[in-house]
Design an enzyme around this catalytic site. Structure first.
Site, PDB file in Angstrom:
ATOM      1  N   HIS A 256      40.933  11.458  -1.860  1.00 16.65           N
ATOM      2  CA  HIS A 256      40.418  11.577  -3.216  1.00 16.65           C
ATOM      3  C   HIS A 256      39.206  10.667  -3.370  1.00 16.65           C
ATOM      4  CE1 HIS A 256      44.208  13.544  -3.923  1.00 16.65           C
ATOM      5  NE2 HIS A 256      44.881  12.429  -3.754  1.00 16.65           N
TER       6      HIS A 256
ATOM      7  N   GLU B 232      46.169   6.404  -6.718  1.00 14.81           N
ATOM      8  CA  GLU B 232      47.552   6.770  -6.991  1.00 14.81           C
ATOM      9  C   GLU B 232      48.520   5.819  -6.296  1.00 14.81           C
ATOM     10  OE1 GLU B 232      47.308  10.746  -5.519  1.00 14.81           O
ATOM     11  OE2 GLU B 232      47.763  10.200  -3.461  1.00 14.81           O
TER      12      GLU B 232
ATOM     13  N   HIS C  27      45.212  10.411   3.490  1.00 11.68           N
ATOM     14  CA  HIS C  27      46.667  10.333   3.382  1.00 11.68           C
ATOM     15  C   HIS C  27      47.284  11.718   3.440  1.00 11.68           C
ATOM     16  CE1 HIS C  27      45.181  10.879  -0.766  1.00 11.68           C
ATOM     17  NE2 HIS C  27      46.269  11.616  -0.932  1.00 11.68           N
TER      18      HIS C  27
ATOM     19  N   ARG D 133      40.539  18.385   0.960  1.00  7.83           N
ATOM     20  CA  ARG D 133      41.363  18.588   2.143  1.00  7.83           C
ATOM     21  C   ARG D 133      40.517  18.450   3.402  1.00  7.83           C
ATOM     22  NH1 ARG D 133      43.120  23.507  -0.353  1.00  7.83           N
ATOM     23  NH2 ARG D 133      44.975  23.171  -1.605  1.00  7.83           N
TER      24      ARG D 133
END
Length: 315
Positions: free
Chosen positions: A98, A115, A173, A193
């Site tokens: 991200h 996150e 991740h 992605r």
């Protein structure tokens, strides 16, 4: 004001499983639930209040009409700042990254995503990819994506129930199969992605990759390990993560506990195990495994009683 019980929006991505439906009481027309968006004001999946005077109204609409419910600390954000999810990964999620706010605002017109993951349950040997085993160059990363060896570069961490990982923007991740996770994140759906194991979607088509953007925003020096930021606050409370976007605690409840929800911030509460009741103004609000409540800022004293494990978030 009262505790808002929320009905989650659900997503049936290709890697999802059946645990959220069978064990966490999530409702969906699909047999597979990959994610339930427990606390969401995001247009791609808003949560809906299912009790009291606001029953049937989205949380976003209620907060738009009552901005004070978000609290003073949310005023610095142009929209509701967080998104809380439950995630059931039957198989591996894509290897992804991200962007941070600066890149995302400049290139996508929205905020980035930092996150945290709390491991609710996992199969033996299950784990996550988070960062790299050792620093690599952008060229090495790109070459590994071409020849399909990127996972050889990644840091695989075997996890156990109760582990927590803080995933800053820019960190490559992937949640791997066998994990159920409670995720608190910035309110963004922006994901790049890098690699998807050659899978196809339910229509038989490969899922879109975003290699150029992903490589551009990836921190190729990053390694993430569990529990680096957690600390014991006493009285059954553990601070799991804290950043400018959210503060997350775990409460292990055995009896009665009082929460103070002041005017600075709302409080979300997701029950990941056990059962309890909120007690507010003489009324009781039942809480079971898989339930999530939103407590508006300024409620003051809210008691919770029972035997449960609860993940909370505030700003």
């Amino acid at each position: 004001m009262y505790p808002f019980k929320l009905k989650a929006a659900t997503k049936d991505y290709v890697w999802g499983g059946i645990k959220l439906k069978e064990f966490y009481a999530k409702d969906s027309l699909s047999d597979v639930i990959a994610e339930s968006w427990e606390v969401s004001c995001h247009p791609d999946g808003p949560s809906v209040i299912e009790n009291g005077q606001y029953e049937g109204i989205t949380l976003a609409d209620v907060l738009d009409a009552n901005p004070g419910y978000k609290g003073k600390n949310s005023e610095k954000f142009p929209f509701f700042p967080i998104l809380v999810k439950l995630i059931d990964a039957k198989s591996n999620l894509s290897v992804q990254v991200h962007p941070g706010d600066e890149y995302a605002l400049k290139n996508e017109g929205q905020f980035g995503k930092t996150e945290m993951w709390y491991i609710v349950e996992c199969e033996q040997g299950a784990g996550v990819y988070c960062g790299f085993k050792k620093p690599v160059t952008k060229e090495q990363l790109r070459a590994s994506l071409v020849d399909g060896t990127v996972t050889d570069l990644l840091n695989f961490v075997e996890v156990k129930k109760g582990d927590c990982l803080f995933i800053e923007s820019g960190t490559v991740h992937a949640i791997c199969g066998g994990c159920v996770i409670c995720e608190i994140q910035q309110n963004s759906s922006l994901t790049y992605r890098l690699y998807d194991y050659g899978r196809v979607d339910k229509n038989g088509k490969p899922r879109q990759l975003h290699i150029d953007k992903a490589v551009a925003v990836t921190d190729t020096t990053k390694v993430v390990r569990p529990n680096a930021e957690t600390r014991d606050l006493g009285d059954g409370v553990t601070r799991l993560a804290q950043c400018e976007y959210f503060t997350t605690d775990k409460i292990v409840l055995d009896g009665l506990k009082t929460l103070e929800v002041n005017e600075d911030s709302f409080l979300t509460a997701t029950c990941v195990d056990g059962s309890a009741e909120f007690v507010y103004n003489g009324k009781r609000y039942p809480v079971h495994t898989g339930d999530t409540y939103f407590l508006p800022a300024g409620m003051g004293r809210v008691d919770i009683e029972g035997s449960a494990e609860i993940v909370t978030a505030k700003v």
